[in-house]
Design a protein around this motif. Structure first.
Motif, PDB file in Angstrom:
ATOM      1  N   ILE A 162      15.397  10.695  -7.460  1.00 14.10           N
ATOM      2  CA  ILE A 162      15.232  11.004  -6.035  1.00 14.10           C
ATOM      3  C   ILE A 162      16.606  11.080  -5.361  1.00 14.10           C
ATOM      4  O   ILE A 162      17.454  10.219  -5.560  1.00 14.10           O
ATOM      5  CB  ILE A 162      14.360   9.936  -5.331  1.00 14.10           C
ATOM      6  N   LYS A 163      16.800  12.130  -4.571  1.00 15.58           N
ATOM      7  CA  LYS A 163      18.069  12.265  -3.840  1.00 15.58           C
ATOM      8  C   LYS A 163      17.838  12.526  -2.357  1.00 15.58           C
ATOM      9  O   LYS A 163      18.737  12.899  -1.627  1.00 15.58           O
ATOM     10  CB  LYS A 163      18.919  13.360  -4.466  1.00 15.58           C
ATOM     11  N   ASP A 164      16.596  12.336  -1.909  1.00 16.66           N
ATOM     12  CA  ASP A 164      16.245  12.547  -0.510  1.00 16.66           C
ATOM     13  C   ASP A 164      16.043  11.182   0.142  1.00 16.66           C
ATOM     14  O   ASP A 164      15.041  10.520  -0.087  1.00 16.66           O
ATOM     15  CB  ASP A 164      14.961  13.386  -0.432  1.00 16.66           C
ATOM     16  N   PHE A 165      17.022  10.762   0.921  1.00 21.51           N
ATOM     17  CA  PHE A 165      17.003   9.432   1.530  1.00 21.51           C
ATOM     18  C   PHE A 165      16.701   9.525   3.017  1.00 21.51           C
ATOM     19  O   PHE A 165      17.209  10.408   3.696  1.00 21.51           O
ATOM     20  CB  PHE A 165      18.372   8.742   1.378  1.00 21.51           C
ATOM     21  N   ALA A 166      15.926   8.582   3.515  1.00 20.88           N
ATOM     22  CA  ALA A 166      15.759   8.427   4.955  1.00 20.88           C
ATOM     23  C   ALA A 166      16.912   7.539   5.428  1.00 20.88           C
ATOM     24  O   ALA A 166      17.144   6.465   4.871  1.00 20.88           O
ATOM     25  CB  ALA A 166      14.420   7.762   5.262  1.00 20.88           C
ATOM     26  N   LYS A 167      17.656   8.017   6.383  1.00 22.20           N
ATOM     27  CA  LYS A 167      18.774   7.214   6.913  1.00 22.20           C
ATOM     28  C   LYS A 167      18.211   5.997   7.634  1.00 22.20           C
ATOM     29  O   LYS A 167      17.191   6.075   8.318  1.00 22.20           O
ATOM     30  CB  LYS A 167      19.645   8.030   7.855  1.00 22.20           C
ATOM     31  N   ILE A 168      18.874   4.867   7.497  1.00 22.14           N
ATOM     32  CA  ILE A 168      18.436   3.622   8.118  1.00 22.14           C
ATOM     33  C   ILE A 168      19.389   3.293   9.269  1.00 22.14           C
ATOM     34  O   ILE A 168      20.570   3.024   9.029  1.00 22.14           O
ATOM     35  CB  ILE A 168      18.415   2.463   7.104  1.00 22.14           C
ATOM     36  N   PRO A 169      18.898   3.328  10.502  1.00 21.99           N
ATOM     37  CA  PRO A 169      19.770   3.010  11.640  1.00 21.99           C
ATOM     38  C   PRO A 169      20.283   1.569  11.554  1.00 21.99           C
ATOM     39  O   PRO A 169      19.553   0.670  11.145  1.00 21.99           O
ATOM     40  CB  PRO A 169      18.860   3.176  12.866  1.00 21.99           C
ATOM     41  N   HIS A 170      21.525   1.386  11.917  1.00 20.51           N
ATOM     42  CA  HIS A 170      22.171   0.064  11.990  1.00 20.51           C
ATOM     43  C   HIS A 170      22.306  -0.625  10.637  1.00 20.51           C
ATOM     44  O   HIS A 170      22.537  -1.831  10.587  1.00 20.51           O
ATOM     45  CB  HIS A 170      21.441  -0.856  12.982  1.00 20.51           C
ATOM     46  N   ALA A 171      22.148   0.124   9.560  1.00 21.25           N
ATOM     47  CA  ALA A 171      22.310  -0.460   8.223  1.00 21.25           C
ATOM     48  C   ALA A 171      23.795  -0.544   7.894  1.00 21.25           C
ATOM     49  O   ALA A 171      24.610   0.218   8.433  1.00 21.25           O
ATOM     50  CB  ALA A 171      21.598   0.397   7.184  1.00 21.25           C
ATOM     51  N   PRO A 172      24.168  -1.463   7.014  1.00 21.95           N
ATOM     52  CA  PRO A 172      25.565  -1.513   6.566  1.00 21.95           C
ATOM     53  C   PRO A 172      25.970  -0.162   5.963  1.00 21.95           C
ATOM     54  O   PRO A 172      25.119   0.560   5.441  1.00 21.95           O
ATOM     55  CB  PRO A 172      25.550  -2.615   5.495  1.00 21.95           C
ATOM     56  N   PRO A 173      27.256   0.184   6.004  1.00 23.23           N
ATOM     57  CA  PRO A 173      27.702   1.508   5.549  1.00 23.23           C
ATOM     58  C   PRO A 173      27.411   1.805   4.067  1.00 23.23           C
ATOM     59  O   PRO A 173      27.311   2.955   3.692  1.00 23.23           O
ATOM     60  CB  PRO A 173      29.206   1.508   5.816  1.00 23.23           C
ATOM     61  N   TYR A 174      27.280   0.785   3.251  1.00 24.13           N
ATOM     62  CA  TYR A 174      27.019   1.013   1.826  1.00 24.13           C
ATOM     63  C   TYR A 174      25.532   1.245   1.533  1.00 24.13           C
ATOM     64  O   TYR A 174      25.163   1.526   0.392  1.00 24.13           O
ATOM     65  CB  TYR A 174      27.531  -0.161   0.981  1.00 24.13           C
ATOM     66  N   VAL A 175      24.674   1.157   2.558  1.00 26.01           N
ATOM     67  CA  VAL A 175      23.256   1.474   2.363  1.00 26.01           C
ATOM     68  C   VAL A 175      23.103   2.981   2.567  1.00 26.01           C
ATOM     69  O   VAL A 175      23.285   3.491   3.664  1.00 26.01           O
ATOM     70  CB  VAL A 175      22.352   0.682   3.324  1.00 26.01           C
ATOM     71  N   GLU A 176      22.806   3.685   1.484  1.00 25.50           N
ATOM     72  CA  GLU A 176      22.678   5.139   1.522  1.00 25.50           C
ATOM     73  C   GLU A 176      21.461   5.559   2.338  1.00 25.50           C
ATOM     74  O   GLU A 176      21.459   6.596   2.975  1.00 25.50           O
ATOM     75  CB  GLU A 176      22.559   5.672   0.089  1.00 25.50           C
ATOM     76  N   GLY A 177      20.422   4.736   2.305  1.00 18.03           N
ATOM     77  CA  GLY A 177      19.200   5.024   3.026  1.00 18.03           C
ATOM     78  C   GLY A 177      18.040   4.330   2.340  1.00 18.03           C
ATOM     79  O   GLY A 177      18.233   3.334   1.635  1.00 18.03           O
ATOM     80  N   ALA A 178      16.848   4.877   2.539  1.00 17.41           N
ATOM     81  CA  ALA A 178      15.657   4.316   1.907  1.00 17.41           C
ATOM     82  C   ALA A 178      14.863   5.458   1.293  1.00 17.41           C
ATOM     83  O   ALA A 178      14.943   6.601   1.742  1.00 17.41           O
ATOM     84  CB  ALA A 178      14.802   3.571   2.930  1.00 17.41           C
ATOM     85  N   ILE A 179      14.110   5.120   0.250  1.00 11.06           N
ATOM     86  CA  ILE A 179      13.221   6.093  -0.377  1.00 11.06           C
ATOM     87  C   ILE A 179      11.797   5.548  -0.330  1.00 11.06           C
ATOM     88  O   ILE A 179      11.588   4.340  -0.214  1.00 11.06           O
ATOM     89  CB  ILE A 179      13.620   6.404  -1.838  1.00 11.06           C
TER      90      ILE A 179
END
Length: 164
Positions: A36-53
């Motif tokens: 999977i390469k389609d991530f939902a961006k997570i607001p206010h997450a640390p910069p190393y969090v690419e997102g969520a799947i």
């Protein structure tokens, strides 16, 4: 009886690449390897969090180990994988450049990490395996996130899951 002793000293690791380094994580922590390469961006997450799947109905945070370890960013490609893992009772993904192989490594060849073993902070490192094909940095995934980081990452994804 001798083979039981030998087997008990063997550990299995899923190995992967980040930049020029080869890393390993205990296979018992790994649930699956995903494309999977389609991530939902997570607001206010640390910069190393690419997102969520969304993995089979479960919201899972994905950490970019390049960002976490301060390694220069790289464009995602066909080799990029997410290693889905269980870390301290939570499921998360780690984004890696490429998954290499599963290796059986004798405990005896895993040495404690020197203080400046690589670009990775020593507190994340379980040890370094010296093998014929080179060094493998063995990560301790339970120490990858501090308590506050762990609570922040999984608190945000719990909120995202509740909102769905």
């Amino acid at each position: 009886m001798v083979t039981d002793t030998v087997n008990s000293e063997m550990l299995q690791f899923v190995t992967f690449k980040l930049a020029a380094e080869k890393y390993g994580v205990n296979i018992l922590k790994v649930q699956e390897i995903n494309n999977i390469k389609d991530f939902a961006k997570i607001p206010h997450a640390p910069p190393y969090v690419e997102g969520a799947i969304n993995l089979r109905g479960k919201v899972i945070p994905v950490l970019n180990l390049r960002k976490k370890f301060g390694i220069e960013a790289k464009t995602l490609d066909d080799y990029t994988k997410i290693v889905i893992m269980n870390v301290r009772g939570h499921t998360m993904g780690i984004l890696v450049d490429a998954v290499s192989e599963v290796l059986r490594i004798p405990q005896s060849v895993i040495m404690p990490a020197p203080p400046v073993a690589s670009e990775v902070k020593a507190e994340f490192i379980y040890g370094i395996a010296r093998l014929e094909q080179g060094l493998i940095i063995i990560l301790d995934m339970d120490k990858l996130l501090g308590r506050e980081e762990h609570d922040a990452v999984f608190g945000i994804t719990a909120q995202m899951a509740a909102a769905e």
